[in-house]
Design a protein around this motif. Structure first.
Motif, mmCIF file in Angstrom:
data_model
loop_
_atom_site.group_PDB
_atom_site.id
_atom_site.type_symbol
_atom_site.label_atom_id
_atom_site.label_comp_id
_atom_site.label_asym_id
_atom_site.label_seq_id
_atom_site.Cartn_x
_atom_site.Cartn_y
_atom_site.Cartn_z
ATOM 1 N N ASN A 32 34.344 -4.754 15.629
ATOM 2 C CA ASN A 32 33.766 -6.095 15.604
ATOM 3 C C ASN A 32 34.632 -6.986 14.709
ATOM 4 O OD1 ASN A 32 31.874 -5.030 17.317
ATOM 5 N ND2 ASN A 32 30.190 -5.129 15.867
ATOM 6 N N ALA A 33 34.077 -7.474 13.636
ATOM 7 C CA ALA A 33 34.829 -8.374 12.765
ATOM 8 C C ALA A 33 35.869 -7.612 11.945
ATOM 9 C CB ALA A 33 33.884 -9.115 11.827
ATOM 10 N N ASN A 52 36.355 -12.542 14.272
ATOM 11 C CA ASN A 52 35.371 -11.691 14.936
ATOM 12 C C ASN A 52 35.909 -11.210 16.287
ATOM 13 O OD1 ASN A 52 35.040 -13.793 16.774
ATOM 14 N ND2 ASN A 52 33.067 -14.454 15.918
#
Length: 121
Positions: A32-33, A52
């Motif tokens: 994800n981020a 992100n």
């Protein structure tokens, strides 16, 4: 497990440029981020830039217009292009990543070991 390995730090003169890389490896379903933080001597660790999974980015005010964060999902790697470096950018730079290890929604936060950036004439 998951490992993050940073590279690209070093000594540079004021006004110069450096490009940091952070490669993630191990049990990774997706990431994800991802982000870059830095910690100067006797100061708290602070966010430099984040990105992100949709490539939306955010930056600390101190680096806006000078630093650019990007990622290559095929390589599980995040980059930090640093231009117009200043002595106050001197710090140990750390990357982190929110990793999904399987198809569940759980994520795990991992950190790299840090790379030194020194801006000095």
């Amino acid at each position: 497990q998951v490992q993050l390995v940073e590279s690209g730090g070093g000594l540079v003169q004021p006004g110069g440029s450096l490009r940091l890389s952070c490669a993630a490896s191990g049990r990774i379903f997706s990431i994800n981020a991802m982000g870059w933080y830095r910690q100067a001597p006797e100061k708290k660790r602070e966010l430099v830039a984040g990105i992100n999974s949709g490539d939306t980015t955010n930056y600390a005010d101190a680096v806006k217009g000078r630093f650019t964060i990007s990622r290559d999902n095929t390589k599980n790697t995040v980059y930090l292009q640093m231009n117009s470096l200043k002595p106050e950018d001197t710090a140990v730079y750390y990357c982190n990543a929110n990793v999904r290890k399987d198809s569940s929604h759980y994520t795990y936060l991992y950190w790299g070991q840090g790379t030194q950036v020194t801006v000095s004439s």
